[in-house]
Motif scaffolding. Structure first.
Motif, PDB file in Angstrom:
ATOM      1  N   CYS A  50       0.857  -1.186   0.000  1.00 35.18           N
ATOM      2  CA  CYS A  50       0.000   0.000   0.000  1.00 35.18           C
ATOM      3  C   CYS A  50       0.894   1.237   0.000  1.00 35.18           C
ATOM      4  O   CYS A  50       1.768   1.369   0.859  1.00 35.18           O
ATOM      5  CB  CYS A  50      -0.914  -0.008   1.220  1.00 35.18           C
ATOM      6  SG  CYS A  50      -1.867   1.505   1.411  1.00 35.18           S
ATOM      7  N   GLN A  52       0.126   4.230   0.685  1.00 35.01           N
ATOM      8  CA  GLN A  52      -0.210   5.140   1.773  1.00 35.01           C
ATOM      9  C   GLN A  52       0.360   4.689   3.122  1.00 35.01           C
ATOM     10  O   GLN A  52       1.004   5.455   3.815  1.00 35.01           O
ATOM     11  CB  GLN A  52      -1.739   5.278   1.865  1.00 35.01           C
ATOM     12  CG  GLN A  52      -2.234   6.250   2.918  1.00 35.01           C
ATOM     13  CD  GLN A  52      -1.827   7.701   2.651  1.00 35.01           C
ATOM     14  OE1 GLN A  52      -1.444   8.061   1.543  1.00 35.01           O
ATOM     15  NE2 GLN A  52      -1.899   8.528   3.680  1.00 35.01           N
ATOM     16  N   CYS A  53       0.115   3.445   3.502  1.00 38.35           N
ATOM     17  CA  CYS A  53       0.526   2.998   4.838  1.00 38.35           C
ATOM     18  C   CYS A  53       1.643   1.947   4.813  1.00 38.35           C
ATOM     19  O   CYS A  53       2.198   1.618   5.851  1.00 38.35           O
ATOM     20  CB  CYS A  53      -0.677   2.452   5.603  1.00 38.35           C
ATOM     21  SG  CYS A  53      -1.338   0.923   4.925  1.00 38.35           S
ATOM     22  N   VAL A  55       1.496  -1.243   4.135  1.00 37.16           N
ATOM     23  CA  VAL A  55       1.115  -2.606   4.493  1.00 37.16           C
ATOM     24  C   VAL A  55       1.151  -3.486   3.243  1.00 37.16           C
ATOM     25  O   VAL A  55       0.870  -3.012   2.134  1.00 37.16           O
ATOM     26  CB  VAL A  55      -0.282  -2.620   5.178  1.00 37.16           C
ATOM     27  CG1 VAL A  55      -1.420  -2.624   4.169  1.00 37.16           C
ATOM     28  CG2 VAL A  55      -0.397  -3.815   6.105  1.00 37.16           C
ATOM     29  N   CYS A  75      -4.388  -0.474   0.152  1.00 40.13           N
ATOM     30  CA  CYS A  75      -5.038  -1.526   0.935  1.00 40.13           C
ATOM     31  C   CYS A  75      -6.527  -1.269   1.069  1.00 40.13           C
ATOM     32  O   CYS A  75      -7.301  -2.180   1.303  1.00 40.13           O
ATOM     33  CB  CYS A  75      -4.380  -1.656   2.306  1.00 40.13           C
ATOM     34  SG  CYS A  75      -4.573  -0.197   3.337  1.00 40.13           S
ATOM     35  N   HIS A  79      -7.451   4.784   1.917  1.00 40.51           N
ATOM     36  CA  HIS A  79      -6.047   5.119   1.675  1.00 40.51           C
ATOM     37  C   HIS A  79      -5.832   5.605   0.244  1.00 40.51           C
ATOM     38  O   HIS A  79      -4.978   6.441  -0.001  1.00 40.51           O
ATOM     39  CB  HIS A  79      -5.159   3.906   1.968  1.00 40.51           C
ATOM     40  CG  HIS A  79      -4.902   3.760   3.450  1.00 40.51           C
ATOM     41  ND1 HIS A  79      -4.148   2.744   3.966  1.00 40.51           N
ATOM     42  CD2 HIS A  79      -5.325   4.525   4.493  1.00 40.51           C
ATOM     43  CE1 HIS A  79      -4.112   2.891   5.288  1.00 40.51           C
ATOM     44  NE2 HIS A  79      -4.829   3.954   5.625  1.00 40.51           N
TER      45      HIS A  79
HETATM   46 ZN   LIG Z   1      -2.989   1.391   3.375  1.00 40.11          ZN
END
Ligand SMILES: [Zn+2]
Length: 88
Positions: A50, A52-53, A55, A75, A79
């Motif tokens: 992902c 953004q984060c 993961v 994800c 996001h």
């Molecule tokens: Zn994410």
């Protein structure tokens, strides 16, 4: 005397069966191991991150955006939105 021969015969049969069974089990174990390795490599192959984060998730479960050269994976929808808000 015939009784002794009978017991020897039983012993030999049991021994051979055990040997055969053990061989089969090793074969099964190898097959399982190979299947597990194949599944594992397939899984790692299809994992994406992902943007953004950070993961990691299976490619099939991710949201994909962008053109072919700039493909991004997310994800979740939240996001994906958060990232496009950031970019603007
Ligand atoms: Zn994410």
């Amino acid at each position: 005397m015939s009784r002794v021969l009978f017991f020897i015969a039983i012993f030999v049969i049991v021994f051979l069966l055990l040997k055969y069974y053990r061989k089969q089990k090793i074969k099964d174990g190898d097959a399982e191991k190979n299947a597990a390795t194949t599944a594992k490599s397939k899984q790692t192959e299809d994992m994406v991150r992902c943007v953004q984060c950070g993961v990691h998730l299976p490619k099939g479960e991710s949201l994909v955006t962008g053109e072919a050269s700039k493909t991004k994976y997310f994800c979740s929808e939240a996001h994906r939105r958060a990232y496009s808000d950031q970019a603007q």
